[in-house]
Design a protein around this motif. Structure first.
Motif, short mmCIF file in Angstrom:
data_model
loop_
_atom_site.label_atom_id
_atom_site.label_comp_id
_atom_site.label_asym_id
_atom_site.label_seq_id
_atom_site.Cartn_x
_atom_site.Cartn_y
_atom_site.Cartn_z
N LEU A 296 0.84 -1.21 0.00
CA LEU A 296 0.00 0.00 0.00
C LEU A 296 0.87 1.26 0.00
CD1 LEU A 296 -2.55 1.79 0.44
CD2 LEU A 296 -2.40 1.24 2.87
N GLY B 284 -11.46 -7.37 0.87
CA GLY B 284 -12.41 -8.48 0.80
C GLY B 284 -13.79 -8.02 1.24
N PHE C 97 -13.70 -10.56 5.77
CA PHE C 97 -13.29 -9.15 5.63
C PHE C 97 -12.06 -8.89 6.52
CE2 PHE C 97 -13.22 -4.66 6.75
CZ PHE C 97 -13.31 -4.08 5.49
C1 HEM Z 1 -8.06 -10.79 5.50
C2 HEM Z 1 -6.28 -7.47 2.46
C3 HEM Z 1 -3.77 -5.46 6.09
C4 HEM Z 1 -5.00 -9.18 8.92
C5 HEM Z 1 -7.85 -10.02 4.39
C6 HEM Z 1 -8.52 -10.20 3.12
C7 HEM Z 1 -8.00 -9.28 2.27
C8 HEM Z 1 -7.01 -8.50 3.00
C9 HEM Z 1 -8.36 -9.11 0.79
C10 HEM Z 1 -9.63 -11.22 2.81
C11 HEM Z 1 -9.08 -12.45 2.17
C12 HEM Z 1 -10.13 -13.41 1.70
O1 HEM Z 1 -11.30 -13.05 1.57
O2 HEM Z 1 -9.78 -14.56 1.41
C13 HEM Z 1 -5.45 -6.64 3.19
C14 HEM Z 1 -4.79 -5.48 2.64
C15 HEM Z 1 -4.09 -4.90 3.68
C16 HEM Z 1 -4.29 -5.71 4.85
C17 HEM Z 1 -4.88 -5.02 1.20
C18 HEM Z 1 -3.22 -3.66 3.68
C19 HEM Z 1 -3.34 -2.67 2.83
C20 HEM Z 1 -3.91 -6.26 7.19
C21 HEM Z 1 -3.34 -6.02 8.48
C22 HEM Z 1 -3.65 -7.10 9.26
C23 HEM Z 1 -4.47 -7.99 8.48
C24 HEM Z 1 -2.52 -4.80 8.85
C25 HEM Z 1 -3.32 -7.40 10.69
C26 HEM Z 1 -2.41 -6.91 11.37
C27 HEM Z 1 -5.92 -9.94 8.23
C28 HEM Z 1 -6.51 -11.16 8.75
C29 HEM Z 1 -7.39 -11.62 7.77
C30 HEM Z 1 -7.31 -10.67 6.66
C31 HEM Z 1 -6.24 -11.78 10.10
C32 HEM Z 1 -8.24 -12.89 7.80
C33 HEM Z 1 -9.68 -12.56 8.18
C34 HEM Z 1 -10.59 -13.77 8.08
O3 HEM Z 1 -10.30 -14.70 7.32
O4 HEM Z 1 -11.61 -13.77 8.78
N1 HEM Z 1 -6.95 -8.96 4.29
N2 HEM Z 1 -5.12 -6.75 4.51
N3 HEM Z 1 -4.60 -7.45 7.22
N4 HEM Z 1 -6.41 -9.67 6.98
FE1 HEM Z 1 -5.86 -8.16 5.78
#
Ligand code: HEM
Length: 378
Positions: free
Chosen positions: A226, A322, A327
């Protein structure tokens, strides 16, 4: 990939790739509902094409790769510890980490959006949140980045190499168990929850290892990308950059537009759990469906002039984080980091140009963005 995705949206909204045997949806009106239909489009075998194809067993706690009810148990436990309020309280720390990245550079004139800022600040932030000592953070991040490299992923055991296994954190967790603090790790170590069998218990060390790997893996590289895209897009749009410098209250919307326009995690893959018919074509149970959230984000059918970058645009829910039960848990944190990074950069420099001859894209299986983005600032 954007010109190809555009053609897919226009000509083949349900696309089938024969060579690698997977389907793809690219229009907003298809991707958005598919992301919420977890009964049809499942994550339990992984949400990355290569992982679904590899057919490996996923350890409990990798919520990204889980379906209900297991997903809900772990998600609600993590969400209890990982609240938006706690993320917001991190702002002074995020600012401090950003300042520490940028201040030494002000005199030097050489600045790399990714190496000096994007690859540093998110790592410090997540490290701080989990209470990982700064001296260990870099080694851990490098190991994580290595485990996500695309080139040699075919010949490797993903477990062995640490993509899903958190053993690199094991010593640290043992130490924290003996020395509790007020950090998120201690909260995870002491939280009680009801597991799948109905037993109320604490997380095992193995489950905590998995959580930590997940948070560090999901939260580091995406945010790095990002920040890279922020540098790149605003270099290419000097007018908008100057508007931002003159009125920094536009920053939150600018970050949303950067997220929409260049999704760091552009493709979510799913296992298709029942036969579905789309655009007159059968997608049989057992197929892999890729949901191109990055393509949906530029779909003119949903966003007027979707291929145009405009920091003042009113954004009707992009899909970069997502949608539905998976999400992004870190969305509030990622937005905060993006906002603070851009604010601190603009406080120091209002003009920059990318040194394209030395810029380099990163190649990993899950994210899209820059690995090196050397920038001339003034
Ligand atoms: C899930 C993108 C930053 C932790 C997701 C998903 C996306 C995403 C697209 C959904 C995946 C799916 O539907 O299969 C992003 C982007 C980020 C970012 C573009 C930064 C620009 C972060 C940060 C953290 C994080 C900073 C934690 C410190 C998670 C976790 C999930 C997740 C734990 C799983 C949620 C679930 O399955 O219930 N992220 N993320 N993400 N993200 Fe992020």
């Amino acid at each position: 990939p954007y010109p190809v995705w555009r053609r897919m949206r226009d000509e083949k909204p349900l696309y089938y790739n024969e060579r690698y045997d997977f389907f793809a949806l690219s229009r907003y009106e298809d991707v958005s509902p598919a992301l919420t239909d977890w009964q049809t489009y499942r994550s339990g075998k992984g949400s990355v094409l290569e992982i679904i194809k590899a057919n490996i067993e996923i350890p409990p706690g990798v919520i990204l790769f889980e379906d209900p009810p297991r997903h809900d148990i772990h998600r609600s436990l993590l969400a209890r510890v990982f609240t938006p309020k706690k993320m917001m309280a991190l702002e002074p720390k995020v600012r401090e980490f950003t300042t520490r990245c940028l201040d030494p550079l002000v005199e030097g004139g050489e600045f790399d959006f990714v190496r000096h800022l994007g690859a540093q600040m998110p790592m410090r932030t997540i490290g701080f949140l989990l209470g990982i000592p700064e001296s260990d953070q870099e080694a851990i991040r490098d190991r994580l980045d290595e485990s996500m490299k695309l080139e040699d992923s075919k010949d490797r055991d993903i477990y062995e190499d640490g993509l899903l296994d958190g053993s690199i954190f094991a010593d640290y967790i043992d130490w924290r168990t003996k020395h509790p603090s007020d950090d998120l790790m201690t909260e995870l170590l002491t939280a009680e929850f009801q597991d799948e069998t109905g037993t109320v218990r604490r997380l095992t060390h193995e489950e905590i290892l998995t959580y930590v790997m997940l948070l560090a893996g999901a939260g580091n590289e995406t945010t790095t990308r990002l920040i890279g895209w922020t540098g790149k897009l605003l270099a290419e749009h000097p007018d908008q950059r100057r508007q931002l410098a003159a009125d920094r209250s536009l920053i939150p919307n600018a970050i949303e537009e950067i997220l929409r326009y260049e999704a760091p995690s552009p493709i979510q893959a799913r296992y298709v759990a029942r036969d579905v018919e789309l655009y007159g074509q059968m997608v049989p149970e057992g197929s892999v469906m890729t949901l191109l959230n990055a393509s949906a984000n530029r779909d003119d059918r949903h966003f007027a002039s979707g291929e145009t970058f405009d920091i003042r645009r009113k954004i009707d829910r992009h899909l970069t984080f997502g949608y539905g039960i998976h999400f992004c848990l870190g969305a509030a944190l990622a937005r905060l980091e993006g906002r603070v990074a851009l604010d601190e950069v603009l406080k120091r420099w209002t003009d920059w140009e990318i040194d394209w001859a030395n810029a380099k894209m990163a190649h990993t299986s899950t994210t899209r963005g820059w690995e090196r983005l050397p920038t001339r600032v003034s």
